[in-house]
Design a protein around this motif. Sequence first.
Motif, short mmCIF file in Angstrom:
data_model
loop_
_atom_site.label_atom_id
_atom_site.label_comp_id
_atom_site.label_asym_id
_atom_site.label_seq_id
_atom_site.Cartn_x
_atom_site.Cartn_y
_atom_site.Cartn_z
N GLY A 492 63.95 47.65 49.15
CA GLY A 492 64.22 48.20 47.83
C GLY A 492 62.98 48.41 46.99
N ALA A 493 61.87 47.78 47.36
CA ALA A 493 60.64 47.93 46.58
C ALA A 493 60.01 49.29 46.84
N THR A 494 59.49 49.90 45.80
CA THR A 494 58.81 51.19 45.94
C THR A 494 57.30 51.06 45.76
N LYS A 495 56.87 49.94 45.15
CA LYS A 495 55.43 49.69 45.02
C LYS A 495 55.22 48.19 44.73
N TYR A 496 53.96 47.81 44.73
CA TYR A 496 53.62 46.40 44.55
C TYR A 496 52.45 46.29 43.57
N GLN A 497 52.36 45.10 42.96
CA GLN A 497 51.28 44.83 42.01
C GLN A 497 50.57 43.54 42.42
N VAL A 498 49.24 43.62 42.49
CA VAL A 498 48.40 42.47 42.85
C VAL A 498 47.58 42.07 41.63
N ARG A 499 47.59 40.77 41.32
CA ARG A 499 46.72 40.26 40.26
C ARG A 499 45.88 39.13 40.83
N TYR A 500 44.62 39.06 40.41
CA TYR A 500 43.72 38.03 40.93
C TYR A 500 42.69 37.67 39.86
N ARG A 501 42.13 36.47 39.99
CA ARG A 501 41.11 35.99 39.05
C ARG A 501 40.34 34.85 39.70
N GLU A 502 39.15 34.62 39.18
CA GLU A 502 38.40 33.44 39.61
C GLU A 502 39.10 32.20 39.08
N VAL A 503 39.11 31.16 39.90
CA VAL A 503 39.72 29.91 39.47
C VAL A 503 39.03 29.42 38.20
N GLY A 504 39.83 29.10 37.19
CA GLY A 504 39.30 28.65 35.91
C GLY A 504 39.22 29.73 34.87
N SER A 505 39.30 31.01 35.33
CA SER A 505 39.25 32.12 34.38
C SER A 505 40.64 32.37 33.81
N SER A 506 40.71 32.87 32.60
CA SER A 506 41.99 33.22 31.99
C SER A 506 42.28 34.72 32.09
N ASN A 507 41.38 35.47 32.67
CA ASN A 507 41.52 36.92 32.73
C ASN A 507 41.92 37.37 34.14
N TRP A 508 43.10 37.98 34.25
CA TRP A 508 43.58 38.50 35.52
C TRP A 508 43.12 39.94 35.70
N GLU A 509 42.71 40.29 36.91
CA GLU A 509 42.51 41.68 37.30
C GLU A 509 43.81 42.18 37.93
N ILE A 510 44.28 43.34 37.53
CA ILE A 510 45.57 43.85 38.00
C ILE A 510 45.37 45.20 38.68
N THR A 511 45.95 45.35 39.87
CA THR A 511 45.86 46.61 40.60
C THR A 511 47.18 46.86 41.34
N GLY A 512 47.50 48.11 41.61
CA GLY A 512 48.76 48.46 42.26
C GLY A 512 48.56 49.16 43.59
N THR A 513 49.65 49.22 44.37
CA THR A 513 49.62 49.91 45.66
C THR A 513 51.03 50.28 46.09
#
Length: 538
Positions: A492-513
Amino acid sequence: MTKVSTFIGTICLFLSLGLSAQSSMNMTLLGTWDGSTSACVYGGVVCYNEVWGYADGNGNEFAIICSPEEVHFIDVTDPTNPTLVQTFKGTGRSIWRDVKSFGNYVYVVHDNNETNDSEGLWVFNVSNIGSGSIQDLGFFENDFKRAHNIFIDEQHQRLYVAGSNTEYNGLIVYDISGGTPQLITSVQIGAYIHDLYVRDHIAYLSLGNSGLYVFDMTNPNSPQYMDDFTGLSGYNHSSWGTEDNNYLVTAYETSDKPLVILDISNPSNMTYITQFKYPLLAPNHTDNIAHNPLIKGDYAYVSYYEDGVEIFDISDPNNPTIAGYYDMVANSSYNGTDRGAWGVYPFLPSGHILVSDDLTGLYVLQFDLLTPPPPTCTPDFPSNITVSIPSATSATISWDPVPDAEKYQVRYKLKNSSTWITEGTFGTSKTITGLTASQLYEYRVRTFCGDAWGEYSPLARFFTATCPYPENITFSQYPNGDHRLEWDAVTGATKYQVRYREVGSSNWEITGTLNTFKRLVGLNYNTTYDFRVRSLCP
């Protein structure tokens, strides 16, 4: 070999004493359509030929009527107002066309006698005809250019072509299990085949003046002769079997010849039962001509040229009786095969009967003896309505049957939307697809019976499922130092979202595919990262 050299006599069911045909008995005209743009042929009196029918399973019914150059698709859901959906023009012009339907496909041939154009097997996809869309798949003409008739053995999904230019004395056989024709074989029988009726591989072949022959087509490359019926002179034109496969009605396209009933319970040893006719101009004139018989239930429906369409009760095959007729031609004598009812189709779910008149087009008729009594049901909305959520983007709504209900409608919408979506079904459940995950929907159900829709059920709601997160997430490294995150696909999924960050950081990087992996570049060496992946459903 089934032969009858001398008949005791024909059952002639005389009623009329006048000099002109009566217009109808136990049949009611509901609607007509006459809109051909095709040139008429045969002295200007053949503007139409064969007719067939199609039902889309959503309560919509259609007539397919052919003319010398064209194929017309007519909406007859409202039988009092037949409406043209679309007309397609072929490359040839002919007195003769034949048409059949199977599944969501329509097949057409023509027996071209006026031009050198060819069409082969003309195929249409009508799966979306209810929304006004018909797909012309074109002419399949590698195996033949023209043919006189086709027949479909639905049980085995085979289409037979008779009287073709390449297999004039035989048959061409196609597999149509996938809709479009796939050649199985082209095989000789030994004589010209004008028309045929096939049930469970047993083919009843109308060989014109040579009579009726039966072949076993289980192995289409090696047809096996079983029996023949040559006991009546005349042009054996076409046949049709009863639903129990015990009897066959066969017609002779010859002046003054009767219809014949044969016992085919053992097709290797057919037995003559009786012969009968019902000329509307009798007793002054009895030389009418039958064209095509078709059988539904206890009745044989026969297109009878200048006598219109006639219906016979054959529940007792030894004693067939006239049950109804509708005559389109106000004639005072019989003049041959150039006027009147060419084809008849009695198989629409509504029970309405389609007839093609070769000059005046389509007739939609009702057989009054089969008209259902006024329904006793009240179109109450169904009870015990439940919802199951098989996926994040679908829901199945089910209910208890309403006695004598003919069909149901389900309407649904997003809670905050003002637009309802309506879908129909003949069953007691409906699966709705294309929903949005994690949303609140509203729905209602209603019943159709007694020629009327009832009230909708009280408003109810359901939540679609949350789109699940991916599983089996793995992490790997490319030779150049980039990194790859990969996971299992989510239904049922049409796309996905990946979020990542350095451990200890509060800022997530977000990208899709749109894929089930994501290549990550620019990550720092000797650094630990947090990763999260989520699915996005419609």
